[in-house]
Design a protein around this motif. Sequence first.
Motif, PDB file in Angstrom:
ATOM      1  N   UNK A 114       3.331  14.466 -23.370  1.00 48.12           N
ATOM      2  CA  UNK A 114       2.009  15.079 -23.261  1.00 48.12           C
ATOM      3  C   UNK A 114       1.407  15.421 -24.612  1.00 48.12           C
ATOM      4  N   UNK A 115       2.262  15.653 -25.611  1.00 48.41           N
ATOM      5  CA  UNK A 115       1.764  16.012 -26.941  1.00 48.41           C
ATOM      6  C   UNK A 115       0.943  14.881 -27.568  1.00 48.41           C
ATOM      7  N   UNK A 116       1.227  13.659 -27.148  1.00 46.80           N
ATOM      8  CA  UNK A 116       0.564  12.522 -27.785  1.00 46.80           C
ATOM      9  C   UNK A 116      -0.313  11.743 -26.820  1.00 46.80           C
ATOM     10  N   UNK A 117      -0.575  12.339 -25.645  1.00 41.35           N
ATOM     11  CA  UNK A 117      -1.413  11.670 -24.656  1.00 41.35           C
ATOM     12  C   UNK A 117      -2.819  12.264 -24.651  1.00 41.35           C
TER      13      UNK A 117
ATOM     14  N   UNK B  64       4.427  20.867 -32.111  1.00 38.81           N
ATOM     15  CA  UNK B  64       4.028  19.484 -31.811  1.00 38.81           C
ATOM     16  C   UNK B  64       2.615  19.385 -31.245  1.00 38.81           C
ATOM     17  N   UNK B  68       2.187  16.642 -34.104  1.00 36.95           N
ATOM     18  CA  UNK B  68       3.108  15.666 -33.507  1.00 36.95           C
ATOM     19  C   UNK B  68       3.215  14.395 -34.349  1.00 36.95           C
ATOM     20  N   UNK B 142      -5.165  16.384 -27.020  1.00 34.40           N
ATOM     21  CA  UNK B 142      -4.149  15.792 -26.157  1.00 34.40           C
ATOM     22  C   UNK B 142      -3.781  16.729 -25.023  1.00 34.40           C
ATOM     23  N   UNK B 143      -3.089  16.154 -24.059  1.00 34.09           N
ATOM     24  CA  UNK B 143      -2.668  16.918 -22.886  1.00 34.09           C
ATOM     25  C   UNK B 143      -1.822  18.127 -23.283  1.00 34.09           C
ATOM     26  N   UNK B 144      -0.915  17.919 -24.224  1.00 40.17           N
ATOM     27  CA  UNK B 144      -0.040  19.010 -24.649  1.00 40.17           C
ATOM     28  C   UNK B 144      -0.817  20.124 -25.335  1.00 40.17           C
TER      29      UNK B 144
END
Lengths: 344, 344
Positions: A114-117, B64, B68, B142-144
């Motif tokens: 999720x960190x990179x999405x 992250x 990240x 991002x999602x995260x």
Amino acid sequence: MAAIDRSEAVSTSAGTGARRARVLTGFRPTGPLHVGHWFGNIQNMLALQRERDAFFFIADWHALTTDYEDTSRLQENVRGLVLDWLAAGIDPDAATLYLQSHVPEVAELALLLGMLTPISWLERVPSFKERLRDLAEREIANYGYLGYPVLQTADIAIVHGELVPVGEDQLPHLELSREIVRRFNRLYGDVLVEPRALLSETPLVPGTDGRKMSKSLGNEIGLRDAPDQIRAKVSRMVTDPQKVRLGDPGRPEVCPVFALHRRFSEDILAETDAGCRSGELPCVRCKANLADRMVVQLAPFRERREELEALPGTAEEILAKGSEKVRPIVEETMAAVRDGMNLG
Amino acid sequence: MAAIDRSEAVSTSAGTGARRARVLTGFRPTGPLHVGHWFGNIQNMLALQRERDAFFFIADWHALTTDYEDTSRLQENVRGLVLDWLAAGIDPDAATLYLQSHVPEVAELALLLGMLTPISWLERVPSFKERLRDLAEREIANYGYLGYPVLQTADIAIVHGELVPVGEDQLPHLELSREIVRRFNRLYGDVLVEPRALLSETPLVPGTDGRKMSKSLGNEIGLRDAPDQIRAKVSRMVTDPQKVRLGDPGRPEVCPVFALHRRFSEDILAETDAGCRSGELPCVRCKANLADRMVVQLAPFRERREELEALPGTAEEILAKGSEKVRPIVEETMAAVRDGMNLG
């Protein structure tokens, strides 16, 4: 997100190499299997467990993305699904069956992916807004719902899933998983396997109201339904709306009852077609013929299912065995992931 | 989301009851501590470890959310932060020090909390859009990143954190955590502790350019800086812009050098103030006085820090011990969470 590259999709008939490719597919535990599942997922799974290194998992966490408000039947549904699978011929020695939440590292990998999405990738998945609309009465515009494809990617990547059976409509989901994996590998080294689509046809099996059979529509005929229930449900099925009274000629190609005959009534298919078209075969008779065949053909499932029901602990044992089988794979993946990301 | 109820906030001076409340605070491992941390976080932490059941964790997963893309210094930063803490007097016997990723259940709890956290709650956090703008050069939408507050809630809830030290600007984050916990408890029973804010003042310590001292602004004086580095950085500090040449009267209240004198130079504060105002004290001299005092007062930290650096495995040992201390608490929480949600 790049356009879907169909050349990457693999046809179900392929794959006779030396090593069998690992194929992964997950099911949400939403209730007993029905006739629609029988001709779709189950037949696919039976073929996969013969031909591939098949991993079948029950996606209990995924079920929470839309059904978090009432989880009272979750355990029962998980247990029931395992027994349904076994009764349908899914073989825990041929395939690896496990429960998503028994592999808590999936949550860790999902967090890291999720960190990179980008949020924009997730919002762009066609089904995202569609389901929000369909399920408007439930409050599902939640963080977990948006992250469904991230969790799915973690499910696949954590066991090195190489192939994922999908219908045409799910290709965008898989393409998103591929994008996430590629991005991960670009940032942290070649750690995760990029999954490919295994294009699978899911035959359209109509429910009692003529729409696609689905539990959420309440039009399903359950694999465990008793003979009386089957007869009652079939007798209430909609038919060709132009065939109003006895003697009217019917059109089998638009009749949901005939669609089920195609699945169950090879022995009388030609005469059913002819009798419908001529108007000589009354719908009541036609439905009784179908129900007779469904009752007979579903009996072996029903019997095995009852036997399994009587053996306490069967589902739990199968799932525990499956967890053990996936554990070393999961640990290997997570060690490589943590190492690649410089986590301790 | 309800408005923030300030009556729920707890002042730092409170809390002399029989049982000491558990207070939790996390730090992103972004690099060596500096003078700004010393008078803010560290002094707060020293008070907390005396007065509360203090849990201090290093938030490597949180790092992250914005960093990240390059994780190459992550391990080194984690290790360095533990040693910085120890050198500053944080006592692993008085407080529990641990690493977020050593508690992988945090990811599981975050996943579960995400299922019931509306996306709109997350988008509404004031810092969400602000940071997106500030860090526009990095791809962090991002999602995260969006889920930061969900992960933070999991951090707090998994160890039954009762109090969370926050500045005024972070109150909305904590209020969101409280909302998420309340929603969880409403759905699944009274499982999680609803954390309260422990309003903490973080004194504004200016950096060499007069803005708040911050590594990301490159204006920091590190706690481990060598005497020469400290002298060089102080000598280049900005001063009252109206005091242009020797003899001009200065205004200590706007001078960043004087702001640091307040922290380091009790012995000469009155004469520094008077000399600045009269114009008799040249800035060069004033800065040298400050640098002398900083060098002396930071020396004990620097020495302890060097000693710790020479003991290999210290940070790893402390973190392993901390993991062990939190493990039973985490397992108890997760058992109750899984049970409440009807997960196996």
